[in-house]
Design an enzyme around this catalytic site. Structure first.
Site, mmCIF file in Angstrom:
data_model
loop_
_atom_site.group_PDB
_atom_site.id
_atom_site.type_symbol
_atom_site.label_atom_id
_atom_site.label_comp_id
_atom_site.label_asym_id
_atom_site.label_seq_id
_atom_site.Cartn_x
_atom_site.Cartn_y
_atom_site.Cartn_z
ATOM 1 C CD GLU A 1 -2.975 -0.918 2.452
ATOM 2 O OE1 GLU A 1 -4.045 -1.158 2.270
ATOM 3 O OE2 GLU A 1 -2.452 -0.306 3.595
ATOM 4 C CB CYS A 2 0.802 4.284 -0.075
ATOM 5 S SG CYS A 2 0.873 6.127 -0.339
ATOM 6 N N GLY A 3 3.416 3.644 0.210
ATOM 7 C CA GLY A 3 4.862 3.401 0.462
ATOM 8 C C GLY A 3 5.349 2.117 0.244
ATOM 9 C CE1 TYR B 1 2.241 -0.181 -7.490
ATOM 10 C CE2 TYR B 1 1.864 2.274 -7.187
ATOM 11 C CZ TYR B 1 2.013 1.160 -7.971
ATOM 12 O OH TYR B 1 1.688 1.403 -9.266
ATOM 13 N N GLY C 1 -0.653 -0.864 -4.883
ATOM 14 C CA GLY C 1 -1.071 0.604 -5.377
ATOM 15 C C GLY C 1 -1.088 1.621 -3.963
#
Length: 433
Positions: free
Chosen positions: A327-329, A331, A427
């Protein structure tokens, strides 16, 4: 068993001192000997860490957009069942939220759904009697929750306080505190908000100083008396299955954005959570059957992550046979290259065909509705997943299959997002419910 009472600290806008007042109240009531629970209305990882430091137990997120009303009430009842008082912090202005037809996520809506009154914090820095007019407007806005009282922050002098009090004498809202101006009480911040609790210098002394100020300049007895009852509601299943039976979860200063309610739901479903530290060059435990890389601040540690061969090699080996989701970081670390804010390029795991840059900053934020294009270990293809994005990074190179079709809070389609390669997915989307 009686459930703990609750109240929500809200404000007309961001930046007026909600977090300071919240953690001051949490610690002050804990110092009374009460069992106190922190909570945050809306999507936020950083403020709850300060709540945990102040109250001595993990905070929880109560999100009025991503969580259906029954789920929200059940989660609030669950956390209130173990304490005497829940002191929750609102997000942004108390009526600010998504323009969604079904639910906005605004702090005022959360207060009304839970039946908890709002303690309003107003900034007195550039006004006097008008502070009461602002509070009166918040209390009489259509759909307003019960406003238990008001705390005026950044009061400049005894005379200024008297002028603020004159305004409140003209309306029906009690002034429960007037906190004098002290810039030294402010917490340091960076682009996503406050600097994380475990990175804040002298955190305990800061919390103690804030608590001393709040306890001395607010009517704690009146605040406690104003807290509302919590309705006893059953916990609702989240509709999100654990990605595995034994889940390896990255957790350190670079990977700290993992919601406590997710951990609770996964454990309640029978999963075991095993935490490891990429910054300490630890690989996902070999006996786990799924790996989750949360968001955080990997850009601040990109050089160290790139040099940690045991972590990166272990992650690559894990992904050959078992699912990994970032998730985010997380990803970005699963991608090929991460460019930090100074323009330095750092090779990452290379498991997803994406390159990201903090040197070419682009702010993206908001609630999101995601539908996976294929089944995953944690959700079915086409199932609506609710969450949010909040980052300052640009994608500089991307190819391959998207993970999910995306829409904003109102249901308007936006570009597909994320990536899937074999067992590996990721993502910028942070999953809430």
């Amino acid at each position: 068993m009686a459930l703990g009472r609750g109240l929500i600290v809200g404000a007309p806008a961001s930046g007026v001192g909600k977090t300071m007042v919240t953690i001051g109240l949490q610690r002050a009531f804990a110092d009374w000997g009460l069992a106190v629970q922190g909570a945050k209305c809306g999507p936020d990882y950083i403020d709850p860490a300060f709540h945990a430091a102040a109250a001595g137990r993990p905070s929880i997120n109560l999100d009025g957009f991503a969580m259906a009303p029954a789920m929200l009430r059940g989660l609030a009842a669950h956390v209130a069942s173990t304490v005497q008082l829940v002191v929750a912090e609102g997000a942004m202005g108390l009526y600010d939220g998504a323009r969604a037809q079904d639910r906005s996520g605004a702090s005022a809506d959360v207060a009304r759904l839970l039946g908890w009154p709002m303690l309003l914090v107003v900034d007195a820095r550039a006004a006097a009697q008008t502070v009461a007019a602002v509070a009166h407007g918040c209390a009489t806005f259509p759909g307003a929750p019960a406003i238990a009282g008001v705390i005026a922050n950044r009061v400049a002098s005894p005379r200024h306080r008297q002028m603020v009090e004159d305004g409140f004498a003209r309306i029906g809202l009690p002034l429960l505190g007037a906190i004098s101006t002290d810039d030294g009480l402010a917490m340091p911040s960076r682009h996503l908000g406050l600097v994380q609790a475990d990175e804040t210098d002298a955190l305990e002394s800061r919390i103690s100083a804030i608590t001393e100020r709040v306890a001395a300049q607010c009517d704690l007895d009146a605040v406690f008396a104003a807290a509302g009852a919590t309705a006893d509601r059953p916990m609702q299943p989240p509709g999100i299955r654990p990605p595995g039976q034994r889940i390896a979860i990255a957790r350190d200063a670079a990977f700290s954005f993992f919601y406590p309610h997710m951990a609770h739901w996964w454990r309640a479903a029978g999963a075991e959570l095993h935490f490891f530290s990429p910054l300490a060059d630890e690989a996902p435990p070999a006996d786990c059957d799924a790996c989750w890389l949360p968001g955080g601040y990997p850009e601040l540690h990109a050089g160290r992550i790139a040099a940690n061969r045991r972590f990166l090699d272990g992650l690559r080996a894990f992904g050959q046979t078992r699912p990994i989701h970032g998730e985010c970081g997380g990803y970005m670390v699963l991608g090929r290259v991460l460019e930090d804010g100074e323009g330095m390029m750092h090779a990452m795991a290379g498991l997803l065909p994406v390159e990201t840059s903090f040197a070419r900053r682009r702010m993206t934020l908001g609630y999101r509705r995601a539908r996976l294009r294929q089944d995953s270990r944690f959700a079915r293809a086409g199932q609506e997943l609710l969450g949010h994005e909040f980052h300052y990074v640009s994608i500089t190179a991307s190819e391959g299959e998207a993970l999910a079709d995306m829409a904003d809070a109102e249901g308007q389609a936006i570009a597909p997002a994320g990536h899937r390669v074999g067992h590996v997915t990721g993502g910028f989307f942070h999953l809430i419910a």
